[in-house]
Design a protein around this motif. Structure first.
Motif, short mmCIF file in Angstrom:
data_model
loop_
_atom_site.label_atom_id
_atom_site.label_comp_id
_atom_site.label_asym_id
_atom_site.label_seq_id
_atom_site.Cartn_x
_atom_site.Cartn_y
_atom_site.Cartn_z
N THR A 136 0.83 -1.21 0.00
CA THR A 136 0.00 0.00 0.00
C THR A 136 0.86 1.25 0.00
N SER A 137 1.93 1.25 0.80
CA SER A 137 2.83 2.40 0.85
C SER A 137 4.25 1.92 1.08
N VAL A 138 5.22 2.65 0.50
CA VAL A 138 6.63 2.28 0.60
C VAL A 138 7.41 3.46 1.15
N ALA A 282 10.11 9.60 15.63
CA ALA A 282 8.96 8.81 16.07
C ALA A 282 7.66 9.32 15.45
N LEU A 283 7.52 10.65 15.36
CA LEU A 283 6.31 11.23 14.79
C LEU A 283 6.20 10.92 13.30
N LEU A 284 7.31 10.99 12.59
CA LEU A 284 7.29 10.71 11.15
C LEU A 284 6.83 9.28 10.88
N ILE A 285 7.39 8.31 11.57
CA ILE A 285 7.01 6.92 11.34
C ILE A 285 5.57 6.68 11.78
N SER A 286 5.15 7.28 12.88
CA SER A 286 3.77 7.13 13.34
C SER A 286 2.80 7.71 12.31
N ASN A 287 3.11 8.90 11.77
CA ASN A 287 2.24 9.50 10.76
C ASN A 287 2.20 8.66 9.48
N TRP A 288 3.35 8.13 9.08
CA TRP A 288 3.38 7.29 7.87
C TRP A 288 2.50 6.05 8.07
N LEU A 289 2.65 5.39 9.21
CA LEU A 289 1.85 4.20 9.46
C LEU A 289 0.36 4.52 9.48
N ASN A 290 0.01 5.66 10.07
CA ASN A 290 -1.40 6.01 10.21
C ASN A 290 -1.99 6.48 8.89
N TYR A 291 -1.41 7.53 8.31
CA TYR A 291 -2.05 8.19 7.18
C TYR A 291 -1.77 7.53 5.82
#
Length: 309
Positions: A136-138, A282-291
Motif C-alpha cells: 500500500t505504501s513504501v 517517532a512522529l514521522l514513522i507514526s504519521n506514515w503508518l497512520n495516514y
C-alpha cells in the motif's frame, strides 16, 4: 499496541528493556485482530543494529504491526552471522506473491558508487517495481530514496566532493499535510551520505511533492502524488551514537572524516553528542503508518494486487 517479531530476535530483548511493547508470535496468534503486515528490506551491513532502530520507531505506534525481514541476497554479511540471517530473514522468492500494508527499504553504504555498478542493482529495481503493486505504501530511506527516485522517476542524483554528515535544521514546505501533522515549523534530522538530488528538479516534477527541506542538506521528505511512495533522504531512525560510531569507524580505517556538524557540543568530538531528532523520527514513522498505510490499506490484502491488475 505492539510490534510483532520473533521472540528470539535480538531486538526483542533490547526493546523490552526500553519498555517498548513487542509481542511474540505465540501471543499475537491468540488475538482476534488483523495487524498491519510490514516488510523491511534491510540493506545495511549491521542488520541487528538497523532492525532495532526501525523496530524502536514502529513500536511507538498505537497500531499492531506484524514485521517480516527481507534480504537482498544470500552472500555472507561481514557484520551479521549467517545463523541470524537464515533464522530471521526471508528471500524475495518467498514473499513475491504476498501483499503487504507497508514496505520499508533501508539505506546502504553505497553512496559514492553509481547505481548500475551496484552488484544487486537489478534485484533492487525488481523489488521497487514489485512494491508498486504489492504494498500500500513504501518508505525509502537515504540511499534507497535516491535509488527509487532514479528508478521510478528518472531523477538522477549527483555525487558530492564531501560527505554530508551531521544533524541539520529543516523546515516544512507545506502546512496541513497529514504526514507533517504535529511537526514543528523547524526540526532537526541526521544525514550521512555522499549524494544529493537537485531540489529544483524535485520541486518541478509534477508527480512529486517536497514536504520538507534544509538549506544545507537539501530535500528531506518527498512524497509521490498518490502517497504510495515516501522518500526520506536522512536518517530519522539513528540513535544518539550512530553518527559518532560512523565517524570513529572512518577515522580508525585511516580516513580523515569531518566532524559531524551540529552534533557535538561546540563541535568537540570528545564530548557526548546531542540527540535532538528522536521526537521527530517517532512522529514521522507514526504519521506514515497512520495516514499512508493504515488509513489507505484494504482490510483484505488480497484485493490490493487485484486492484493493481
Amino acid at each position: 499496541m505492539p510490534v510483532r517479531i520473533p521472540s528470539r530476535l535480538p531486538a526483542s530483548e533490547i526493546l523490552r528493556s526500553e519498555n517498548i511493547f513487542v509481542m511474540s508470535d505465540e501471543r499475537a496468534e491468540s488475538q482476534d485482530i488483523r495487524p498491519l503486515k510490514l516488510l523491511i528490506l534491510n540493506l545495511m551491513p549491521n542488520k541487528i543494529e538497523t532492525e532495532t532502530q526501525l523496530l524502536r520507531l514502529l513500536g511507538n505506534s498505537p497500531l499492531q504491526v506484524d514485521v517480516e525481514l527481507l534480504r537482498i541476497h544470500r552472500k555472507p554479511s561481514k557484520h551479521t552471522s549467517i545463523d541470524h540471517m537464515d533464522d530471521f530473514y526471508r528471500d524475495f522468492d518467498e514473499v513475491r506473491d504476498n501483499n503487504y500494508d507497508g514496505l520499508i527499504i533501508t539505506g546502504a553504504p553505497l553512496g559514492n558508487i553509481e547505481f548500475e555498478q551496484v552488484s544487486y542493482w537489478s534485484e533492487i529495481c525488481e523489488i521497487i517495481q514489485w512494491s508498486q503493486q504489492r504494498a500500500t505504501s513504501v518508505l525509502f530511506l537515504c540511499w534507497a530514496a535516491h535509488a527509487a527516485l532514479y528508478h521510478l522517476y528518472g531523477i538522477k542524483r549527483y555525487l558530492r566532493d564531501d560527505k554530508i554528515s551531521g544533524v541539520f535544521r529543516h523546515r516544512r514546505v507545506h502546512s496541513h499535510v497529514p504526514l507533517l501533522r504535529g511537526f514543528d515549523d523547524e526540526f532537526w534530522v541526521p544525514h550521512s551520505r555522499y549524494a544529493q538530488v537537485s531540489l529544483d528538479r524535485l520541486k518541478a516534477h509534477e508527480r512529486l511533492r517536497v514536504l520538507a527541506e534544509s538549506d544545507e542538506a537539501g530535500a528531506y521528505l518527498i512524497v509521490s502524488e498518490d502517497n504510495r511512495n515516501l522518500f526520506v533522504t536522512g536518517h530519522p531512525e539513528y540513535t544518539r551514537t550512530t553518527l559518532q560510531d560512523e565517524y570513529r569507524r572512518d577515522r580508525a580505517g585511516g580516513g580523515t572524516p569531518q566532524v559531524p556538524k551540529n552534533y557535538y557540543p561546540k563541535d568537540d568530538p570528545t564530548q557526548p553528542p546531542h540527540a535532538r531528532w528522536h521526537a521527530h523520527g517517532a512522529l514521522l514513522i507514526s504519521n506514515w503508518l497512520n495516514y499512508c498505510v493504515y488509513q489507505q490499506t484494504p482490510y483484505d490484502l488480497n484485493s490490493l494486487h487485484q486492484k493493481a491488475e
